[in-house]
Design a protein around this motif. Sequence first.
Motif, PDB file in Angstrom:
ATOM      1  N   LEU A   1       0.807  -1.210   0.000  1.00  0.00           N
ATOM      2  CA  LEU A   1       0.000   0.000   0.000  1.00  0.00           C
ATOM      3  C   LEU A   1       0.845   1.268   0.000  1.00  0.00           C
ATOM      4  O   LEU A   1       2.066   1.224   0.181  1.00  0.00           O
ATOM      5  CB  LEU A   1      -0.940  -0.008   1.217  1.00  0.00           C
ATOM      6  N   THR A   2       0.170   2.370  -0.216  1.00  0.00           N
ATOM      7  CA  THR A   2       0.757   3.702  -0.136  1.00  0.00           C
ATOM      8  C   THR A   2       0.042   4.455   0.980  1.00  0.00           C
ATOM      9  O   THR A   2      -1.188   4.402   1.060  1.00  0.00           O
ATOM     10  CB  THR A   2       0.588   4.452  -1.463  1.00  0.00           C
ATOM     11  N   TYR A   3       0.803   5.125   1.836  1.00  0.00           N
ATOM     12  CA  TYR A   3       0.203   5.839   2.969  1.00  0.00           C
ATOM     13  C   TYR A   3       0.772   7.249   3.075  1.00  0.00           C
ATOM     14  O   TYR A   3       1.808   7.577   2.503  1.00  0.00           O
ATOM     15  CB  TYR A   3       0.433   5.070   4.276  1.00  0.00           C
ATOM     16  N   TYR A   4       0.028   8.094   3.837  1.00  0.00           N
ATOM     17  CA  TYR A   4       0.447   9.468   4.089  1.00  0.00           C
ATOM     18  C   TYR A   4       1.313   9.536   5.350  1.00  0.00           C
ATOM     19  O   TYR A   4       0.958   8.968   6.380  1.00  0.00           O
ATOM     20  CB  TYR A   4      -0.765  10.371   4.357  1.00  0.00           C
ATOM     21  N   SER A   5       2.398  10.264   5.268  1.00  0.00           N
ATOM     22  CA  SER A   5       3.153  10.622   6.478  1.00  0.00           C
ATOM     23  C   SER A   5       3.956  11.860   6.132  1.00  0.00           C
ATOM     24  O   SER A   5       5.179  11.826   5.996  1.00  0.00           O
ATOM     25  CB  SER A   5       4.056   9.476   6.918  1.00  0.00           C
TER      26      SER A   5
END
Length: 122
Positions: free
Chosen positions: A99-103
């Motif tokens: 997955l791709t996530y925000y940080s």
Amino acid sequence: QVQLVESGGGLVQAGGSLRLSCAASGRIFRINTMGWYRQAPGKRRELVATITSGGSANYADSVKGRFTISRDNAKNTVYLQMNSLKPEDTAVYYCNADLTYYSGSLYASDYWGQGTQVTVSS
């Protein structure tokens, strides 16, 4: 930032059925492939089944025709319906998500759940 939580494992007699669920939560931007892997005592972790975001599924030969993987993209959840269970299916089952996530920015990573025990008695 991201968690995968599995549920649905347990003890079942040979020939029975179980349904595993795995819900991903957190600052998720996109989930690509999700899958299930398993690890029996003394053995290496092995692929059980994977499913793309578009719904294309892939299965290990040992589970074809008995297990079905599905997903609900709106809920970030993947399922594994296991029928005609055999004692050799006994293992800890792990959920996986690419997955791709925000940080602060976007990051791509591979996440694993904590595992759920499936025990099939003969």
